[in-house]
Design an enzyme around this catalytic site. Sequence first.
Site, mmCIF file in Angstrom:
data_model
loop_
_atom_site.group_PDB
_atom_site.id
_atom_site.type_symbol
_atom_site.label_atom_id
_atom_site.label_comp_id
_atom_site.label_asym_id
_atom_site.label_seq_id
_atom_site.Cartn_x
_atom_site.Cartn_y
_atom_site.Cartn_z
ATOM 1 C CB ALA A 1 -3.339 -1.279 -4.785
ATOM 2 C CB SER B 1 -15.578 -0.883 -10.788
ATOM 3 O OG SER B 1 -16.586 0.085 -10.610
ATOM 4 C CE1 TYR C 1 -12.010 2.760 -9.941
ATOM 5 C CE2 TYR C 1 -14.315 2.684 -10.558
ATOM 6 C CZ TYR C 1 -13.263 2.219 -9.802
ATOM 7 O OH TYR C 1 -13.475 1.197 -8.921
ATOM 8 C CG ASN D 1 -22.452 2.514 -5.201
ATOM 9 O OD1 ASN D 1 -22.746 2.028 -6.292
ATOM 10 N ND2 ASN D 1 -22.114 3.767 -5.058
ATOM 11 C CG ASP E 1 -2.167 0.800 1.022
ATOM 12 O OD1 ASP E 1 -3.257 0.264 1.195
ATOM 13 O OD2 ASP E 1 -2.042 2.010 0.665
HETATM 14 C C1 UD2 Z 1 -19.301 4.060 -7.207
HETATM 15 C C2 UD2 Z 1 -17.935 3.663 -6.683
HETATM 16 C C3 UD2 Z 1 -16.901 3.835 -7.755
HETATM 17 C C4 UD2 Z 1 -17.338 3.153 -9.030
HETATM 18 C C5 UD2 Z 1 -18.735 3.620 -9.424
HETATM 19 C C6 UD2 Z 1 -19.253 2.861 -10.620
HETATM 20 C C7 UD2 Z 1 -17.920 4.207 -4.315
HETATM 21 C C8 UD2 Z 1 -17.396 5.118 -3.252
HETATM 22 N N1 UD2 Z 1 -17.567 4.505 -5.564
HETATM 23 O O1 UD2 Z 1 -19.309 5.433 -7.512
HETATM 24 O O2 UD2 Z 1 -15.682 3.282 -7.288
HETATM 25 O O3 UD2 Z 1 -17.320 1.763 -8.844
HETATM 26 O O4 UD2 Z 1 -19.644 3.385 -8.375
HETATM 27 O O5 UD2 Z 1 -20.286 3.572 -11.239
HETATM 28 O O6 UD2 Z 1 -18.599 3.231 -4.054
HETATM 29 N N2 UD2 Z 1 -23.483 11.769 -3.987
HETATM 30 C C9 UD2 Z 1 -24.244 12.826 -3.487
HETATM 31 N N3 UD2 Z 1 -23.691 13.600 -2.500
HETATM 32 C C10 UD2 Z 1 -22.450 13.372 -1.982
HETATM 33 C C11 UD2 Z 1 -21.696 12.290 -2.507
HETATM 34 C C12 UD2 Z 1 -22.255 11.493 -3.513
HETATM 35 O O7 UD2 Z 1 -25.355 13.083 -3.929
HETATM 36 O O8 UD2 Z 1 -22.016 14.112 -1.085
HETATM 37 C C13 UD2 Z 1 -24.102 10.933 -5.028
HETATM 38 C C14 UD2 Z 1 -23.249 10.737 -6.254
HETATM 39 O O9 UD2 Z 1 -23.431 11.791 -7.176
HETATM 40 C C15 UD2 Z 1 -23.768 9.396 -6.760
HETATM 41 C C16 UD2 Z 1 -24.144 8.647 -5.487
HETATM 42 O O10 UD2 Z 1 -24.250 9.628 -4.474
HETATM 43 O O11 UD2 Z 1 -24.913 9.566 -7.552
HETATM 44 C C17 UD2 Z 1 -23.108 7.637 -5.082
HETATM 45 O O12 UD2 Z 1 -21.861 8.297 -5.069
HETATM 46 P P1 UD2 Z 1 -20.527 7.558 -4.609
HETATM 47 O O13 UD2 Z 1 -19.402 8.506 -4.824
HETATM 48 O O14 UD2 Z 1 -20.685 6.970 -3.275
HETATM 49 O O15 UD2 Z 1 -20.449 6.330 -5.604
HETATM 50 P P2 UD2 Z 1 -20.588 6.261 -7.209
HETATM 51 O O16 UD2 Z 1 -21.832 5.507 -7.472
HETATM 52 O O17 UD2 Z 1 -20.387 7.579 -7.844
#
Ligand code: UD2
Length: 315
Positions: free
Chosen positions: A85, A128, A152, A181, A40
């Site tokens: 990682a 993912s 990504y 998620n 890491d």
């Molecule tokens: C997830 C994974 C990412 C990738 C992706 C695939 C996580 C942390 N990330 O991204 O690695 O696999 O899926 O599509 O699991 N949001 C809000 N407010 C906030 C933060 C987030 O509204 O303060 C929304 C964001 O715009 C999204 C949802 O919440 O619609 C989930 O966001 P995220 O960052 O937890 O995960 P995601 O789905 O973008």
Amino acid sequence: MNYSFLKDRHILVTGGAGFIGHHLVKKIIKQKPAKLYIIDNLATGMLSNIEEFLALPEVEFINEDVAKPSAVESITDLDYIFHLAAVVSVPKSFEMPFLTHRTNESGFINMLELAKRLKVKKICYASSSAVYGEQNQMPIYETAQLNPQSPYGLSKLLNEQYAKAFYEWESISSMGFRFFNVFGPGQRANSPYSGVISIFLSRMQKGENIQIFGDGEQIRDFVFVGDVVQALLRGAQSEKTFGLYNVGSGQTTSLNELYDVLKNLTNYSKEPRYQEARKGDIKKSAADIELIKKELGYNPKFNLKEGLAKLIETA
Ligand code: UD2
């Protein structure tokens, strides 16, 4: 679940100080491996996650970038690689496509070369749900046409393609897990790239404002980290030599629903602030998990509410 196949084995976990990685490390240590290497670079992982294991004679921590061949040079014996990682954020990958490519691609190829050099039994790696991009059909099956919409997602698709090619060219056995998620204890909340559950929960507990990007009607499959670890270990244990699997809970929740559930659990009273949707944000993401259930015996133990209860209990 009994993972005694790991006893006396030589194992590498990359990203082992990270959110998913340290939960996996904890589980592996219990099986008494002969050697557990953890790589890491602590870019997002935290040493405090694995501190309790560092003094164990069987544990060797390598504080290196997984994309550097020198990170793995000293390893001479290895049975399994768990490769976690990576640059893991969609927004970060837009800001830093080169870093994402270098870490996620070179890191993966580094692992494939290592697997070849040491005749590793299997690489289990994090892919993912981002490989799917926006899909019309829900839930999403592994056979869906892949359509990544971020650097990504593209990097994870390339991982899968390399895995398939190296399986054919070099007989390197691998399993890619398309995480949906993931949430649970130990997920950082203090970065804009953190998972939404950790951000919402931490802000609600501090009485801070919550932002919802878009209309909040986007749906996600939130899967508890313990179930993700289960999927990885079942993959390593399986006799199958190649696979690509969805890893989710099989249930979906909209962001607005998530907001309400967390609001009730934390007695939070503020209204959310709706902002413009994030670039590359997927509207619908729902996992079909029949394949991994059938082929690996995967059996998710926590639904969203149970997982959240566990998360709040440990917070
Ligand atoms: C997830 C994974 C990412 C990738 C992706 C695939 C996580 C942390 N990330 O991204 O690695 O696999 O899926 O599509 O699991 N949001 C809000 N407010 C906030 C933060 C987030 O509204 O303060 C929304 C964001 O715009 C999204 C949802 O919440 O619609 C989930 O966001 P995220 O960052 O937890 O995960 P995601 O789905 O973008």
